[in-house]
Enzyme design. Sequence first.
Site, PDB file in Angstrom:
ATOM      1  N   GLY A 275       0.223   0.346  -5.201  1.00 23.56           N
ATOM      2  CA  GLY A 275      -1.026  -0.411  -5.136  1.00 23.56           C
ATOM      3  C   GLY A 275      -1.982   0.037  -6.211  1.00 23.56           C
ATOM      4  O   GLY A 275      -2.252   1.232  -6.320  1.00 23.56           O
TER       5      GLY A 275
ATOM      6  N   ASN B  93      -0.382   1.217   5.956  1.00 19.32           N
ATOM      7  CA  ASN B  93       0.547   0.455   5.118  1.00 19.32           C
ATOM      8  C   ASN B  93       1.316  -0.483   6.035  1.00 19.32           C
ATOM      9  O   ASN B  93       1.951  -0.030   6.980  1.00 19.32           O
ATOM     10  CB  ASN B  93       1.501   1.415   4.394  1.00 19.32           C
ATOM     11  CG  ASN B  93       2.591   0.700   3.601  1.00 19.32           C
ATOM     12  OD1 ASN B  93       3.648   1.258   3.372  1.00 19.32           O
ATOM     13  ND2 ASN B  93       2.351  -0.521   3.181  1.00 19.32           N
ATOM     14  N   GLY B  94       1.235  -1.778   5.740  1.00 18.45           N
ATOM     15  CA  GLY B  94       1.953  -2.765   6.555  1.00 18.45           C
ATOM     16  C   GLY B  94       1.068  -3.956   6.849  1.00 18.45           C
ATOM     17  O   GLY B  94       0.014  -4.115   6.234  1.00 18.45           O
TER      18      GLY B  94
ATOM     19  N   CYS C 161       0.826  -1.213   0.000  1.00 21.99           N
ATOM     20  CA  CYS C 161       0.000   0.000   0.000  1.00 21.99           C
ATOM     21  C   CYS C 161       0.852   1.252   0.000  1.00 21.99           C
ATOM     22  O   CYS C 161       2.040   1.217   0.318  1.00 21.99           O
ATOM     23  CB  CYS C 161      -0.859   0.075   1.259  1.00 21.99           C
ATOM     24  SG  CYS C 161      -1.830  -1.380   1.571  1.00 21.99           S
TER      25      CYS C 161
ATOM     26  N   TYR D  79      13.347  -2.960  -4.716  1.00 23.49           N
ATOM     27  CA  TYR D  79      12.325  -3.034  -5.768  1.00 23.49           C
ATOM     28  C   TYR D  79      11.155  -2.077  -5.607  1.00 23.49           C
ATOM     29  O   TYR D  79      10.725  -1.447  -6.570  1.00 23.49           O
ATOM     30  CB  TYR D  79      11.767  -4.458  -5.832  1.00 23.49           C
ATOM     31  CG  TYR D  79      10.503  -4.596  -6.654  1.00 23.49           C
ATOM     32  CD1 TYR D  79      10.554  -4.645  -8.050  1.00 23.49           C
ATOM     33  CD2 TYR D  79       9.254  -4.653  -6.045  1.00 23.49           C
ATOM     34  CE1 TYR D  79       9.398  -4.756  -8.805  1.00 23.49           C
ATOM     35  CE2 TYR D  79       8.091  -4.762  -6.807  1.00 23.49           C
ATOM     36  CZ  TYR D  79       8.165  -4.813  -8.176  1.00 23.49           C
ATOM     37  OH  TYR D  79       7.023  -4.916  -8.927  1.00 23.49           O
TER      38      TYR D  79
HETATM   39  P1  AMP Z   1       9.086 -14.118 -10.865  1.00 21.73           P
HETATM   40  O1  AMP Z   1      10.474 -14.526 -10.552  1.00 21.73           O
HETATM   41  O2  AMP Z   1       8.573 -14.659 -12.116  1.00 21.73           O
HETATM   42  O3  AMP Z   1       8.144 -14.465  -9.748  1.00 21.73           O
HETATM   43  O4  AMP Z   1       9.042 -12.536 -11.019  1.00 21.73           O
HETATM   44  C1  AMP Z   1      10.074 -11.736 -10.633  1.00 21.73           C
HETATM   45  C2  AMP Z   1       9.765 -10.300 -11.012  1.00 21.73           C
HETATM   46  O5  AMP Z   1       8.686  -9.812 -10.207  1.00 21.73           O
HETATM   47  C3  AMP Z   1      10.965  -9.413 -10.756  1.00 21.73           C
HETATM   48  O6  AMP Z   1      11.376  -8.917 -12.003  1.00 21.73           O
HETATM   49  C4  AMP Z   1      10.467  -8.286  -9.890  1.00 21.73           C
HETATM   50  O7  AMP Z   1      10.688  -7.058 -10.522  1.00 21.73           O
HETATM   51  C5  AMP Z   1       8.999  -8.510  -9.692  1.00 21.73           C
HETATM   52  N1  AMP Z   1       8.657  -8.542  -8.270  1.00 21.73           N
HETATM   53  C6  AMP Z   1       9.412  -8.910  -7.231  1.00 21.73           C
HETATM   54  N2  AMP Z   1       8.749  -8.807  -6.064  1.00 21.73           N
HETATM   55  C7  AMP Z   1       7.534  -8.341  -6.357  1.00 21.73           C
HETATM   56  C8  AMP Z   1       6.387  -8.002  -5.568  1.00 21.73           C
HETATM   57  N3  AMP Z   1       6.394  -8.115  -4.255  1.00 21.73           N
HETATM   58  N4  AMP Z   1       5.295  -7.550  -6.219  1.00 21.73           N
HETATM   59  C9  AMP Z   1       5.293  -7.440  -7.559  1.00 21.73           C
HETATM   60  N5  AMP Z   1       6.344  -7.743  -8.358  1.00 21.73           N
HETATM   61  C10 AMP Z   1       7.452  -8.188  -7.776  1.00 21.73           C
END
Ligand code: AMP
Length: 475
Positions: A39, A113-114, A13, A258
Amino acid sequence: MKTLPFDGFREECGVVAIHGHPEAAKLAYLGLYALQHRGQESAGIATSDGRGIHCTKSMGHVADIFTPPVIASLPGDRAIGHTRYSTAGDTALLNAQPFSVACNKGRIAVAHNGNITNATELRTDLERRGSIFQANSDTEVILHLVAHSRERTLAGALREALLQIEGAFSLVFLAEDRIIVARDPYGFRPLAMGQLEVSGHGMCYAFASETCAFDLINAIYLNDVEPGEMVIVGPEGVTRERYAPSPHRAQCVFEHVYFSRPDSFVFGRSVQKSREEMGRLLAREYPVDADLVVPVPDSGVAAALGYCDESRIPFRQALIRNHYVGRTFIEPSQAIRDFGVKLKLNPVRHLLEGKRVILVDDSIVRGTTSRKIVRMVKEAGAREVHLRVSCPPTVSPCFYGVDTPTKNELIASNHTVDEIRRFVEADSLAYLSLANLRGAMEDHNHEYCYACYTGDYPTELIQIQELMSARRVRG
Ligand code: AMP
């Protein structure tokens, strides 16, 4: 015996709060617009004009929900806002925030958020005492705790409530005459404080998950709400108080890896700087002879720049991202392999043909996206693909507000790096080490949480739960 943490869903969030601006709803809207990446499922704004609380929340994106007539229906010079992404199919409007109730402290609203890790236990107890819950979000528990408190003031009731909840929370509260914001004693999730001068109106205070929200509304970033701190902004001015000691900070490192935007300061530190340094250290730790450094957009860009800086290998944007991919697209009935990834990313063949490529991404979760991207780069003609990941292997789920799948679904929890390399079909694969991630964050005082890379959770309730589930697995 403590019950297990509330695990209805995990959500990511963004929150904002504004105090002292004649167009508070508009500023909250702009803040949320800048936090949309945190989000995309639902968003809401609650405002207060001293006579009551007005709230609008809906499913969808911020700009689609808050049209001019909707914003005009939110009067007052105080506002809080929330944007939410949730998993587990639980996307009901019922769980959209802010939540608002009327109680003996007046009408109040909250956005969070959390993840509150003892929400189930608290909820059971509150229900026994007569509370009726409208949603299954852990956030609602906070409102009921405040409503039940015998403290006379809202700040007092809130202090009492905060001391009962465990886990991760950056909270923004709205009352008829004030806003109150708070961060959990570990400081898992960020919450920054800013200000802007409003001519003829005095000082406006703003709070947001990330400072990119301040940039859009011309607010100056002052500092962060400290872990264990509560900030009250009301008719008497700004009051900052420690409601709990904060002996051990555990700020989420994944915000820097990220989740946050690179143009934000998070935990007082530039996200872009952290990511570039992760890339630089990754290049030093795992160099490889190649022709190009290619980021997986957008999340891998800053780390790829750092990698290229250190390795002196040219940087090329050889994967182009379509930024306009919506939820509704028409797929041909004859299935196209890897359609989802192809919709989002397309390779630049001209750059890749015959080249040895270093592909830089921020993380591998399940591994399925990485595999599709590696394939895509190879099918576009790359001779070799060397995947470099700017954080350590993700081995444990997050219980503090980042959406991660269960341990079994995390490819690194049950596969070696070489097995993952084979799965994603890369010629080589390397992850930044934990020591270098700490180094990139300049975390000399151990102020960050690395639990998703170590399984070492900073809070007791999660430690107990993990111990119990490990025992169950061992039979
Ligand atoms: P995968 O290994 O196929 O599950 O996807 C990895 C990708 O998902 C990476 O390129 C990240 O940029 C992205 N990613 C990592 N953590 C998250 C998250 N919590 N929510 C959404 N995307 C994520």
